[in-house]
Design a protein around this motif. Structure first.
Motif, mmCIF file in Angstrom:
data_model
loop_
_atom_site.group_PDB
_atom_site.id
_atom_site.type_symbol
_atom_site.label_atom_id
_atom_site.label_comp_id
_atom_site.label_asym_id
_atom_site.label_seq_id
_atom_site.Cartn_x
_atom_site.Cartn_y
_atom_site.Cartn_z
ATOM 1 N N ILE A 1 -36.179 69.475 53.959
ATOM 2 C CA ILE A 1 -34.975 69.713 53.070
ATOM 3 C C ILE A 1 -35.180 69.501 51.498
ATOM 4 N N VAL A 2 -34.687 70.086 50.765
ATOM 5 C CA VAL A 2 -34.940 69.762 49.276
ATOM 6 C C VAL A 2 -33.729 68.723 48.900
ATOM 7 N N PRO A 3 -34.104 67.514 48.301
ATOM 8 C CA PRO A 3 -33.151 66.465 48.069
ATOM 9 C C PRO A 3 -32.537 66.882 46.908
ATOM 10 N N ASN A 4 -31.494 66.085 46.892
ATOM 11 C CA ASN A 4 -30.553 66.140 45.632
ATOM 12 C C ASN A 4 -31.142 65.972 44.393
ATOM 13 N N GLN A 5 -32.134 65.131 44.066
ATOM 14 C CA GLN A 5 -32.845 64.938 42.809
ATOM 15 C C GLN A 5 -33.160 66.443 42.289
ATOM 16 N N GLU A 6 -33.807 67.195 43.272
ATOM 17 C CA GLU A 6 -34.262 68.537 42.849
ATOM 18 C C GLU A 6 -33.032 69.391 42.479
ATOM 19 N N ILE A 7 -31.840 69.457 43.364
ATOM 20 C CA ILE A 7 -30.613 70.086 43.513
ATOM 21 C C ILE A 7 -30.158 69.907 41.816
ATOM 22 N N GLU A 8 -30.215 68.649 41.510
ATOM 23 C CA GLU A 8 -29.371 68.222 40.235
ATOM 24 C C GLU A 8 -30.221 68.999 39.120
#
Length: 540
Positions: free
Chosen positions: A249-256
């Motif tokens: 999964i791609v974490p929220n830090q990268e999503i932000e």
């Protein structure tokens, strides 16, 4: 609660929720008899559930909220992938499904792979029958993320965004993955734990944080949320082929970082460090470089640029990036995590520069190192665009892309031929551009039937070097050279070892092109941007 009231309460919720309630009770050491009586579960560990209240340090059982399910959608897309060997046409439509999640701003976040090369995208809410048309608003091929905008935004009145958890989760944290994988039509929920967090490569040359989990992620799951305590911790990407229960999964830090591009409407690549480095582990390196025992870091092997003003040099020891100390294996610490030092470069780059402490020839120096946003590749990705092409008489030209190069890797015979001929399609894979605007121009397919090609070997998969002795910089330059040529013949020279130079009568090729297109069902001589260049002024 009495036995009958327990049964009535269970029967008032949907079957999936009954199962989760029973599961939560089992974690507490309880089970429900047929009459609705709560008793200690005989299969539970000794003493579990026997005391009136759990120990203070016991973590609560994870509870699945209907609110999460209400924010998950199924994504439908009709994909028309490019035909890399015949760039004037597209492949046949292929129906794809994926998953998505509602985010703030009345948007749907999903995986790019679920919607790439599709003009027909729809979403469907969980337990809903209607599908709502959607359009692609923002995409990153490198990070495999996409944002969709809906034609009917009243959908969001009853489907609120899923809250994203701040920070990065911890190893061993439980996680639920929501989505619509193949094998059924209803919402699937799988449970696992976070087993690994790394800063690693996504699609070359892009790096980012990536979380490994042991929950099942299958085709169709891509784009669905991974959830802990009713908050999203990342977005499901894929699973590792040939293994069981290794998903990413791609974490929220990268999503932000990705969503910060939404206002601009165009994805800007992340800052990245592309110099070649190696560890300081070999015992010969420290005395060879006259390093002190206290000196630690990663060694610069080769800079990614030949610019003499670039501050890093061969054998420089990078001790510190921003506020992060670098160890002898090129790793930095972020809380309990140990990550590749490129994580610190991404995090601490400001206005295209990052501070570094280095050791050079025994001297400790503090540098401001320029960091590019993205990397201009000699063989780039396609970034959701169809490949450009130009047809001159019987010859088709296009530019080399990673998609074209990857197609060769799936055919052992093609790979063998390219290797033997020292093709740039292989030996320049991964190279940066040699000059601004460089493209590798390639012939992707055999000649169209024509007397103009008689007697020549088939030059397809060969890369063009020059036209009439002039080096070809890119595909647009090729079109300009052919448009402005005044010679009776046009000579084409190629880069490969076993090459065959071509000599084509110029005016005959121009006159024959329309008939060749008609005979082979090709609608246009060139892709729109190149056709505009060709028609900017009539050929001489």
């Amino acid at each position: 609660m009495t036995g009958p009231s327990v049964l009535r309460a269970l029967n008032m919720v949907s079957r999936p929720h009954r199962d989760y309630i029973r599961f939560a009770l089992s974690l507490a050491g309880l089970s429900v008899l047929g009459a609705g009586q709560l008793i200690a579960d005989p299969a539970a560990p000794p003493g579990n559930g026997s005391s009136p209240s759990p120990p203070p340090e016991a973590a609560p059982a994870p509870i699945i909220s209907p609110l999460v399910e209400n924010s998950v959608v199924k994504v439908f897309a009709s994909e028309r992938s490019p035909d890399v060997f015949r760039p004037w046409q597209k492949q046949a439509p292929r129906e794809e499904t994926g998953s998505g999640v509602v985010i703030e701003g009345k948007r749907i976040l999903t995986a790019y792979r679920a919607v790439r090369f599709s003009n027909d995208i729809q979403i469907q809410a969980n337990q809903a029958g209607d599908k709502i048309p959607a359009t692609l608003e923002l995409a990153s091929e490198q990070m495999d993320l996409a944002v969709l905008k809906l034609s009917d935004e009243t959908f969001f009145d009853t489907h609120p965004p899923l809250v994203r958890a701040p920070g990065v989760p911890s190893i061993k944290d439980p996680v639920f993955v929501y989505g619509f994988p193949v094998g059924g039509t209803s919402l699937s929920i799988t449970k696992g734990i976070i087993s690994r967090i790394e800063f690693t490569q996504y699609n070359f040359p892009t790096y980012g944080l990536r979380i490994q989990i042991d929950a099942a992620i299958n085709a169709g799951n891509s784009g669905g949320p991974a959830v802990a305590a009713d908050k999203m911790v990342g977005l499901a990407l894929n699973h590792l082929g040939g293994t069981e229960n290794i998903g990413y999964i791609v974490p929220n830090q990268e999503i932000e970082i990705f969503l910060s591009n939404l206002a601009a409407g165009k994805y800007q690549s992340k800052p990245g460090f592309y110099d070649s480095t190696h560890t300081l582990q070999n015992t010969a390196l420290r005395p060879f470089l006259k390093l002190a025992k206290t000196d630690e870091g990663t060694l610069v092997d080769k800079a990614d640029t030949d610019d003499p003003s670039y501050p890093l040099k061969e054998w420089d020891l990078i001790e510190k990036v921003g506020d992060y100390a670098v160890d002898d294996q090129g790793m930095v610490h972020e809380g309990e995590l140990r990550l590749d030092f490129r994580y610190a470069v991404q995090k601490d780059t400001v206005n295209g520069r990052v501070p570094m402490d280095i050791v050079r020839a025994g001297q400790h120096l503090h540098l401001q190192v320029p960091i590019p946003y993205g990397r201009e590749m000699a063989i780039p990705g396609v970034a959701g665009a169809y490949p450009p092409y130009f047809i001159f008489g019987p010859i088709v030209f296009t530019k080399a892309t990673q998609a074209l190069s990857a197609a060769f890797f799936r055919d052992a015979n093609l790979m063998g031929g390219l290797t033997w001929n020292a093709s740039p399609l292989l030996n320049r894979r991964g190279d940066r551009t040699a000059f601004p605007g460089e493209e590798i121009v390639v012939v992707p397919c055999p000649f169209f039937p024509s007397k103009l090609g008689e007697g020549y070997d088939r030059p397809y998969f060969q890369t063009l070097v020059s036209v009439n002795g002039v080096p070809v910089r890119n595909l647009t330059h090729l079109v300009e050279l052919l448009r402005d040529a005044k010679t009776d013949y046009v000579t084409f020279r190629f880069a490969e070892r076993n090459k065959e130079n071509l000599v084509i009568p110029r005016k005959e090729a121009i006159d024959a092109t329309d008939q060749i297109l008609s005979d082979n069902g090709v609608r246009a001589q060139a892709s729109p941007e190149l056709l505009a260049v060709w028609e900017a002024k009539p050929p001489q």
